[in-house]
Design an enzyme around this catalytic site. Structure first.
Site, PDB file in Angstrom:
ATOM      1  N   GLY A 176      73.500  42.895  33.569  1.00 54.66           N
ATOM      2  CA  GLY A 176      72.792  43.844  34.409  1.00 54.66           C
ATOM      3  C   GLY A 176      73.268  45.274  34.234  1.00 54.66           C
ATOM      4  O   GLY A 176      74.250  45.574  33.550  1.00 54.66           O
ATOM      5  N   HIS A 177      72.561  46.190  34.897  1.00 51.24           N
ATOM      6  CA  HIS A 177      72.832  47.616  34.763  1.00 51.24           C
ATOM      7  C   HIS A 177      74.216  47.985  35.301  1.00 51.24           C
ATOM      8  O   HIS A 177      74.700  47.409  36.269  1.00 51.24           O
ATOM      9  CB  HIS A 177      71.755  48.441  35.469  1.00 51.24           C
ATOM     10  CG  HIS A 177      71.621  48.173  36.937  1.00 51.24           C
ATOM     11  ND1 HIS A 177      70.643  47.361  37.443  1.00 51.24           N
ATOM     12  CD2 HIS A 177      72.340  48.607  37.994  1.00 51.24           C
ATOM     13  CE1 HIS A 177      70.754  47.313  38.752  1.00 51.24           C
ATOM     14  NE2 HIS A 177      71.789  48.056  39.113  1.00 51.24           N
ATOM     15  N   ASN A 178      74.854  48.934  34.632  1.00 54.09           N
ATOM     16  CA  ASN A 178      76.152  49.493  35.029  1.00 54.09           C
ATOM     17  C   ASN A 178      77.306  48.493  34.958  1.00 54.09           C
ATOM     18  O   ASN A 178      78.363  48.727  35.536  1.00 54.09           O
ATOM     19  CB  ASN A 178      76.085  50.103  36.438  1.00 54.09           C
ATOM     20  CG  ASN A 178      75.264  51.373  36.481  1.00 54.09           C
ATOM     21  OD1 ASN A 178      74.068  51.324  36.782  1.00 54.09           O
ATOM     22  ND2 ASN A 178      75.881  52.498  36.162  1.00 54.09           N
ATOM     23  N   SER A 221      76.639  46.268  38.025  1.00 51.65           N
ATOM     24  CA  SER A 221      77.878  46.938  38.439  1.00 51.65           C
ATOM     25  C   SER A 221      79.082  46.013  38.516  1.00 51.65           C
ATOM     26  O   SER A 221      80.103  46.362  39.113  1.00 51.65           O
ATOM     27  CB  SER A 221      77.694  47.662  39.788  1.00 51.65           C
ATOM     28  OG  SER A 221      76.703  48.669  39.672  1.00 51.65           O
TER      29      SER A 221
END
Length: 209
Positions: free
Chosen positions: A121-123, A141
């Site tokens: 996933g993102h970050n 994250s």
């Protein structure tokens, strides 16, 4: 290959192989000695180091799964303005997706090996020399230390940290941050020795019936 697409402003290092139907967006940076197998898609602004291999149909830099929600129940898309960085010697299996950050970057650090059908996933920030096995999913994250192993179909909630050298068994469900050098398995997640004892107790209970 002749039908590969390379966007404006992108730079590709020496001795790279770009195979059939690869799409590279704008302002992408790719280091030396990389191999992009058929159907790979690299979105705009992503950075790839040296000696990276990305297998067929993987996607690097697509938007993360992020929405704002209204009182009426509508889902409003959050634009993802960051990028993905793959450091040197990373390998990405087939049909894997690595989402770009909302701001900043999603980073896969040096020497990490990612199997087929993995979602990051993102970050997220994945530490050096980690191993992520097929069908694992890492929510946005989440960060890991170095040499972390995530078994097949394991998954994490978002905004967690997994410590250095920690290992998660297949289908392990990570719901909270984990210390370094741990070994865990199961759902709910337990230290692996406790999980094995629990399985033995359940087996004894079934035999008594």
């Amino acid at each position: 290959a002749p039908n590969a697409v390379i966007g404006n402003g992108s730079k590709i290092g020496a001795n790279c192989t770009i195979m059939s139907s690869v799409t590279i967006g704008e302002n992408v940076k790719i280091g030396a000695n990389c191999v992009l197998f058929p159907g790979v898609c690299i979105y705009n602004d992503c950075e790839i180091g040296d000696n990276v291999r990305i297998h067929a149909n993987s996607v690097v830099g697509s938007d993360g799964f992020g929405y704002a929600h209204t009182k009426e129940g509508k889902h409003i898309k959050i634009y993802h303005n960051g990028k993905v960085v793959l450091e040197n010697d990373v390998e990405v299996g087939a049909n894997t997706t690595i989402d770009r950050a909302v701001f900043g970057q999603t980073r896969i650090k040096q020497g990490t090996k990612i199997d087929n059908l993995v979602q990051i996933g993102h970050n997220c920030n994945i530490g050096e020399y980690s191993i992520i096995v097929s069908q694992a999913g890492i929510s946005g994250s989440t960060t890991t230390g170095r040499n972390v192993v995530l078994g097949g179909q394991s998954g994490s909630a978002g905004h967690l940290h997994i410590g250095d050298f920690t290992q998660i068994g297949a289908r392990g469900a990570i719901s909270k941050s984990l210390p370094a050098f741990g070994k865990f398995s199961g759902h709910p997640l337990l230290p692996i020795q406790d999980w094995l004892k629990l399985q033995a107790l359940l087996k004894k209970m079934l035999k008594k019936k």
